[in-house]
Scaffold this active site. Structure first.
Site, PDB file in Angstrom:
ATOM      1  N   HIS A 185      16.605  87.866  53.797  1.00  0.00           N
ATOM      2  CA  HIS A 185      16.678  87.371  55.168  1.00  0.00           C
ATOM      3  C   HIS A 185      16.389  88.493  56.162  1.00  0.00           C
ATOM      4  O   HIS A 185      15.932  88.233  57.277  1.00  0.00           O
ATOM      5  CB  HIS A 185      18.067  86.792  55.467  1.00  0.00           C
ATOM      6  CG  HIS A 185      18.384  85.558  54.691  1.00  0.00           C
ATOM      7  ND1 HIS A 185      18.969  85.600  53.445  1.00  0.00           N
ATOM      8  CD2 HIS A 185      18.179  84.253  54.977  1.00  0.00           C
ATOM      9  CE1 HIS A 185      19.135  84.363  53.003  1.00  0.00           C
ATOM     10  NE2 HIS A 185      18.656  83.533  53.901  1.00  0.00           N
ATOM     11  N   ASP A 257      10.290  79.995  50.272  1.00  0.00           N
ATOM     12  CA  ASP A 257      11.492  80.161  51.072  1.00  0.00           C
ATOM     13  C   ASP A 257      11.057  80.185  52.545  1.00  0.00           C
ATOM     14  O   ASP A 257       9.858  80.138  52.865  1.00  0.00           O
ATOM     15  CB  ASP A 257      12.218  81.447  50.656  1.00  0.00           C
ATOM     16  CG  ASP A 257      13.718  81.386  50.887  1.00  0.00           C
ATOM     17  OD1 ASP A 257      14.165  80.550  51.712  1.00  0.00           O
ATOM     18  OD2 ASP A 257      14.466  82.165  50.266  1.00  0.00           O
TER      19      ASP A 257
END
Length: 334
Positions: A185, A257
């Site tokens: 992230h 993702d």
């Protein structure tokens, strides 16, 4: 049969996030423009069970002719998008520590029944990463454990429970995010282990769900030096086409993702990454935070199609996979 849109209508290859628990006019207009293949929900989209159920019904009605999917990351533990009265399910680590594979199935089925009641189609679970990195916090207790055979058994059981509740499970994060110390992230992790180690340690859980018939897998924003020294898995033809489809025989959908994560943003634009992902073998792309960003990605990809950077053949193949799974799901429901 699902009505096929022209393959260069890129919205059908996107899962997008929306800003609120209800659809305002601006969001509706953007969704009509994008015509996405799916919407992914977060805690920002949850107020109470009935409002969630109404939102899902309205989203399905917006795209009734081509079966928009509604997805959520709802694993149990700390990745839990729906607060009570939805059940607070335990983290995968806690389930794994029971050594009871049947419990994993039961948790998957119970969780899936609640999501299905709300009108959700896909759960981005189970996590199939094998937790071999002591400093790994992004996976941590989201993994069933550090033993590949255990993660394979518990992951496959959870996936089957979700499936039997009427959901499409999506295993993640291929080929395995469990040995990294960097959170994707925030930045791009690098996994420098040898190929034979990856194949023995990280691949078995994915192979187990592939053999079981799972229809959705999500790739990791992680660079695996021994598999592809220049691209993360989410942008790598060597990993998606050669390894996942070629060696492992996977015939379902490959999802990226979220393209708004630091592992992508720190090294590329989301637009360029989206083009590379589609060219390299991804079928659908996640753009979870910003609808305007999703529109920009759609526009960039359509321009890439016009310039023959993205071959129409790749898009037709992805479209065929999407339609096959949507048609199968519709037939089961009717």
């Amino acid at each position: 049969m699902t009505r096929k849109r022209p393959p260069d209508q890129i919205g059908q290859y996107l899962f997008v996030g929306i800003p609120q628990p209800q659809l305002d006019n601006a969001t509706k207009e953007k969704l009509f423009d994008l015509r996405p293949g799916g919407v992914i929900l977060f805690d920002r989209n949850y107020r109470d069970p009935e409002t969630l159920r109404a939102l899902c019904a309205e989203l399905h009605e917006l795209r009734a002719e081509d079966s928009l999917w509604i997805a959520i990351d709802h694993e149990g533990g700390r990745v839990d998008r729906l607060s009570p009265p939805f059940t607070r399910f335990p983290a995968a680590r806690a389930v794994g520590r029971t050594e009871d594979v049947q419990l994993a199935y039961s948790v998957g089925k119970a969780l899936g029944k609640e999501l299905r009641w709300a009108g959700i189609d896909i759960d981005f679970a189970p996590v199939l990463d094998v937790l071999t990195g002591a400093g790994n916090t992004v996976i941590g207790d989201r993994a069933f454990g550090a033993d590949p055979s255990k993660v394979a058994a518990f992951g496959a059981a959870t996936a089957m429970g979700l499936h039997d509740a009427g959901l499409l499970p999506c295993g993640k994060h291929f080929p395995g995010h469990g040995a990294t110390n960097v959170d994707s992230h925030l930045d791009l992790p690098h996994d420098q282990r040898k190929r034979d180690v990856l194949m023995k340690t990280d691949i078995p859980p994915f192979k187990a769900v592939i053999d079981q018939g799972i229809e959705l897998l999500m790739t990791a924003h992680v660079e695996y030096t021994s598999l592809d020294p220049t691209r993360p898995a989410s942008l790598s033809s060597s990993i998606m086409n050669n390894l996942l489809r070629g060696e492992l025989g996977y015939t379902g959908l490959i999802l990226s993702d979220d393209l708004e994560m630091g592992a992508i943003l720190n090294y590329s634009s989301p637009e360029q990454a989206a083009v590379e992902a589609l060219v390299s073998g991804a079928d659908m792309l996640l753009v979870c935070q910003n609808l305007d960003q999703a529109i920009s990605i759609r526009n960039a990809c359509q321009e890439a199609v016009n310039r023959n950077v993205i071959p129409l053949g790749c898009l037709r193949t992805a479209q065929d996979r999407i339609c096959r799974i949507k048609d199968k799901r519709r037939n089961v429901e009717t």
